[in-house]
Design an enzyme around this catalytic site. Structure first.
Site, PDB file in Angstrom:
ATOM      1  N   GLY A  18     -62.334 -80.334 -68.738  1.00  0.00           N
ATOM      2  CA  GLY A  18     -61.480 -81.086 -67.829  1.00  0.00           C
ATOM      3  C   GLY A  18     -60.230 -80.294 -67.499  1.00  0.00           C
ATOM      4  O   GLY A  18     -60.229 -79.065 -67.568  1.00  0.00           O
ATOM      5  N   SER A  19     -59.178 -81.007 -67.178  1.00  0.00           N
ATOM      6  CA  SER A  19     -57.974 -80.342 -66.680  1.00  0.00           C
ATOM      7  C   SER A  19     -57.150 -79.722 -67.815  1.00  0.00           C
ATOM      8  O   SER A  19     -57.250 -80.138 -68.974  1.00  0.00           O
ATOM      9  CB  SER A  19     -57.121 -81.346 -65.913  1.00  0.00           C
ATOM     10  N   GLY A  52     -56.256 -81.116 -71.574  1.00  0.00           N
ATOM     11  CA  GLY A  52     -56.577 -80.219 -72.695  1.00  0.00           C
ATOM     12  C   GLY A  52     -55.380 -80.044 -73.620  1.00  0.00           C
ATOM     13  O   GLY A  52     -55.530 -80.038 -74.857  1.00  0.00           O
ATOM     14  N   GLU A  68     -62.720 -76.344 -72.425  1.00  0.00           N
ATOM     15  CA  GLU A  68     -63.068 -75.666 -71.159  1.00  0.00           C
ATOM     16  C   GLU A  68     -62.203 -76.300 -70.084  1.00  0.00           C
ATOM     17  O   GLU A  68     -62.478 -77.412 -69.636  1.00  0.00           O
ATOM     18  CB  GLU A  68     -64.549 -75.892 -70.829  1.00  0.00           C
ATOM     19  N   CYS A  97     -65.078 -75.640 -61.793  1.00  0.00           N
ATOM     20  CA  CYS A  97     -64.036 -74.969 -62.587  1.00  0.00           C
ATOM     21  C   CYS A  97     -63.980 -73.483 -62.246  1.00  0.00           C
ATOM     22  O   CYS A  97     -62.910 -72.950 -61.966  1.00  0.00           O
ATOM     23  CB  CYS A  97     -64.293 -75.193 -64.067  1.00  0.00           C
TER      24      CYS A  97
HETATM   25  P1  NAD Z   1     -59.324 -84.777 -66.491  1.00  0.00           P
HETATM   26  O1  NAD Z   1     -58.696 -83.913 -67.496  1.00  0.00           O
HETATM   27  O2  NAD Z   1     -58.452 -85.720 -65.738  1.00  0.00           O
HETATM   28  O3  NAD Z   1     -60.437 -85.710 -67.158  1.00  0.00           O
HETATM   29  C1  NAD Z   1     -61.514 -85.185 -67.907  1.00  0.00           C
HETATM   30  C2  NAD Z   1     -61.947 -86.187 -68.956  1.00  0.00           C
HETATM   31  O4  NAD Z   1     -60.885 -86.372 -69.888  1.00  0.00           O
HETATM   32  C3  NAD Z   1     -62.279 -87.578 -68.413  1.00  0.00           C
HETATM   33  O5  NAD Z   1     -63.389 -88.066 -69.120  1.00  0.00           O
HETATM   34  C4  NAD Z   1     -61.036 -88.374 -68.759  1.00  0.00           C
HETATM   35  O6  NAD Z   1     -61.267 -89.771 -68.881  1.00  0.00           O
HETATM   36  C5  NAD Z   1     -60.644 -87.776 -70.078  1.00  0.00           C
HETATM   37  N1  NAD Z   1     -59.225 -87.940 -70.456  1.00  0.00           N
HETATM   38  C6  NAD Z   1     -58.164 -88.153 -69.646  1.00  0.00           C
HETATM   39  N2  NAD Z   1     -57.028 -88.209 -70.374  1.00  0.00           N
HETATM   40  C7  NAD Z   1     -57.375 -88.013 -71.669  1.00  0.00           C
HETATM   41  C8  NAD Z   1     -56.641 -87.918 -72.892  1.00  0.00           C
HETATM   42  N3  NAD Z   1     -55.328 -88.042 -72.921  1.00  0.00           N
HETATM   43  N4  NAD Z   1     -57.316 -87.663 -74.023  1.00  0.00           N
HETATM   44  C9  NAD Z   1     -58.660 -87.502 -73.996  1.00  0.00           C
HETATM   45  N5  NAD Z   1     -59.407 -87.587 -72.879  1.00  0.00           N
HETATM   46  C10 NAD Z   1     -58.775 -87.842 -71.721  1.00  0.00           C
HETATM   47  O7  NAD Z   1     -60.131 -83.809 -65.544  1.00  0.00           O
HETATM   48  P2  NAD Z   1     -60.997 -84.169 -64.267  1.00  0.00           P
HETATM   49  O8  NAD Z   1     -60.034 -84.571 -63.193  1.00  0.00           O
HETATM   50  O9  NAD Z   1     -62.099 -85.095 -64.624  1.00  0.00           O
HETATM   51  O10 NAD Z   1     -61.679 -82.756 -63.924  1.00  0.00           O
HETATM   52  C11 NAD Z   1     -61.060 -81.808 -63.136  1.00  0.00           C
HETATM   53  C12 NAD Z   1     -60.520 -80.661 -63.943  1.00  0.00           C
HETATM   54  O11 NAD Z   1     -61.469 -80.197 -64.887  1.00  0.00           O
HETATM   55  C13 NAD Z   1     -60.178 -79.432 -63.117  1.00  0.00           C
HETATM   56  O12 NAD Z   1     -58.918 -78.937 -63.507  1.00  0.00           O
HETATM   57  C14 NAD Z   1     -61.246 -78.416 -63.472  1.00  0.00           C
HETATM   58  O13 NAD Z   1     -60.917 -77.077 -63.302  1.00  0.00           O
HETATM   59  C15 NAD Z   1     -61.557 -78.776 -64.868  1.00  0.00           C
HETATM   60  N6  NAD Z   1     -62.923 -78.387 -65.211  1.00  0.00           N
HETATM   61  C16 NAD Z   1     -63.115 -77.315 -66.038  1.00  0.00           C
HETATM   62  C17 NAD Z   1     -64.387 -76.880 -66.340  1.00  0.00           C
HETATM   63  C18 NAD Z   1     -64.621 -75.699 -67.264  1.00  0.00           C
HETATM   64  O14 NAD Z   1     -65.721 -75.507 -67.741  1.00  0.00           O
HETATM   65  N7  NAD Z   1     -63.631 -74.893 -67.537  1.00  0.00           N
HETATM   66  C19 NAD Z   1     -65.493 -77.561 -65.815  1.00  0.00           C
HETATM   67  C20 NAD Z   1     -65.266 -78.648 -64.990  1.00  0.00           C
HETATM   68  C21 NAD Z   1     -63.976 -79.062 -64.703  1.00  0.00           C
END
Ligand code: NAD
Length: 481
Positions: free
Chosen positions: A229-230, A234, A251, A285
């Site tokens: 995720g973001s 992270g 990631e 990503c």
């Molecule tokens: P996000 O971080 O908002 O959410 C990802 C997940 O985390 C969701 O399931 C969300 O509910 C959960 N989450 C949110 N807050 C949390 C917390 N405080 N503690 C634990 N979990 C929590 O990201 P997104 O908007 O779903 O995805 C987009 C981002 O992900 C982009 O920045 C992208 O580059 C990144 N991404 C990275 C990869 C990689 O492999 N490096 C792959 C896909 C997406």
């Protein structure tokens, strides 16, 4: 067109201890192409999370003791199950995520899930003999960690869930997965399908809002979090996981640079550049997010890229001629639009830029954004410095390769990068100087199950895929005899 595929609107159940669980509360999942409700997901709270972790902990005792070959067979069975249900999963994915069925869309993602599952099923963790002589024997064992918490994003919900779950269970762990609240339906169904071949409790799925993810990161019953995720999330996870010393694989986001050398044939590379940047409408990503082009070929590369983009149909993903769908949600749409607006006065808009145009074509509904290419930008412009995660590409002109490398590395992210040249050896030298986990020559973002993938700098740590990825789900035990 109404493409809701769950007209009765019975909520998709959580999957806990092998059973579908309705909690009495649910939340709506929107179809980003129509803004209509695509389906409902049961909403998990602390109680359901505790139940899922308990089920996983109980299942761990037997699952971790099975011979590795039995877990490998189970993973192969999962691959066949996903394959047999590919059509349903792909349609669900299109409806909740927005990506087209066709092209590098939903069918391709489900095909990838099958491929990765099969490949990973063939990996193993043999005992390594470090020493065996008159002094004694020293052996290194790889032991599963326990319950793994998997937290996934909305861009590739099924594929990323598979990337987390399969190596975790192959190495003897059990899993509680939490999909993004924007795209929980395909993951709930995927895990229901997995449970047709797995013992109860080995893989569980809880759907909920962001707070549920945060609860997982402090849960005493979870030994490791694998998160995609973001960067911002992270960082929060890293801080809260410290309390229980959880193992982490993070990631995170990327802002991948591509460097085009003066010796390229612009026509030949244009398609590769386009799909490197615009796959999944740029919501990838490791997509190409900043393009550095040498002055000698700058105008030609810009023109060829625009020519390729003009041929690509954006629209509602169930239509077979559609190659790219909408942005997945309103929040991401606003981020993308804000970045484009900030860039319009700084650079030269070669294509797109005005969301009203595409609204006319798509009937005014859905989070559609026109494919947008903006030239003549610089490092320091927001669209270059920040991750757009949408169908937009900034192009930056450079004059010397040193300048291009310096600008490409001027980022807190370090996920992927690419070099485009006819001289492969020269391109590799430049690749080695790029600060990122993967570098592609004359392509971008082509990941594969036998090559470790992960970020450096603030794109996270740890890798997925291949043997190196499998090891992330284990602790080491050394036995001296
Ligand atoms: P996000 O971080 O908002 O959410 C990802 C997940 O985390 C969701 O399931 C969300 O509910 C959960 N989450 C949110 N807050 C949390 C917390 N405080 N503690 C634990 N979990 C929590 O990201 P997104 O908007 O779903 O995805 C987009 C981002 O992900 C982009 O920045 C992208 O580059 C990144 N991404 C990275 C990869 C990689 O492999 N490096 C792959 C896909 C997406």
């Amino acid at each position: 067109m109404d493409i809701s595929i769950n007209p009765t609107m019975e909520a998709y159940g959580l999957i806990i201890n092998g059973k579908s669980v309705q909690t009495g509360h649910s939340f709506e999942v929107l179809n980003p192409a129509t803004e209509a409700v695509a389906g409902l997901a049961s909403l998990a709270g602390s109680e359901e999370l505790d139940e899922a972790v308990r089920a996983a902990a109980t299942a761990f005792d037997k699952w971790s003791e099975l011979p590795e070959s039995m877990r490998q067979t189970a993973c192969l069975d999962i691959a066949s199950k996903i394959e047999n249900n590919a059509d349903e999963l792909a349609r669900l994915l299109t409806v909740e995520q927005g990506k087209p069925l066709n092209g590098l869309g939903a069918r391709w993602e489900i095909g990838g899930a099958v491929l990765w599952t099969r490949y990973t099923a063939g990996l193993s963790l043999p005992v390594k003999v470090l020493q065996n002589d008159d002094e004694g024997k020293v052996e290194l064992y790889r032991k599963p960690i326990g319950v793994v918490g998997s937290i996934t994003p909305w861009n590739f919900p099924v594929l990323i869930a598979v990337w987390h779950i399969i190596p975790a269970i192959l190495s003897g762990n059990t899993v509680v997965c939490k999909p993004s609240p924007f795209t929980p339906l395909s993951t709930l169904r995927l895990i229901e399908i997995m449970n047709e071949v797995l013992p109860p409790g080995v893989v569980n799925c809880v759907a909920g809002k962001n707070e549920l993810g945060a609860e997982m990161t402090v849960h005493a019953g979870i030994g490791k979090i694998v998160f995609t995720g973001s960067c911002a999330t992270g960082q929060k996870i890293m801080a809260s996981a410290a309390k229980t010393m959880k193992r982490l694989t993070l990631e995170l986001g990327g802002n991948d640079a591509g460097i085009v050398l003066p010796d390229v044939d612009p026509k030949q590379i244009a398609e590769g550049l386009f799909w490197g940047a615009f796959i999944n409408s740029g919501q990838t990503c490791a997509a190409l997010k900043r393009l550095y082009v040498h002055d000698d070929v700058y105008d030609e590369v810009c023109n060829e890229l625009v020519a390729v983009a003009r041929e690509v149909k954006v629209g509602v993903g169930v239509n077979e001629d559609v190659m790219l769908g909408p942005i997945q949600n309103q929040k991401q749409y606003d981020i993308v639009d804000g970045l484009v607006q900030s860039a319009e006065s700084k650079g030269r808009v070669l294509l797109g830029g005005n969301p009203d145009e595409i609204r006319k074509e798509t009937g005014g509904k859905g989070y559609f954004y026109p494919l947008t290419i903006i030239a003549d930008l610089e490092n320091g412009d927001r669209l270059v410095d920040e991750e757009q995660f949408g169908p937009v590409l900034p192009i930056i002109r450079y004059h010397s390769i040193e300048e291009a490398i310096e600008k490409a590395n001027d980022s807190s992210n370090g996920l992927g990068g690419s070099v485009w040249s006819q001289d492969i050896e020269r391109a590799k030298e430049i690749a080695n100087r790029m600060e990122c986990g993967s570098v592609w020559i004359n392509k971008h973002g082509m990941i594969q199950p036998n090559a470790p993938f992960g970020g450096i700098k603030r794109s996270g740590f740890g890798v997925e895929f291949a043997e190196e990825g499998l090891l992330e789900y284990t602790d080491i035990q050394v036995v001296f005899s």
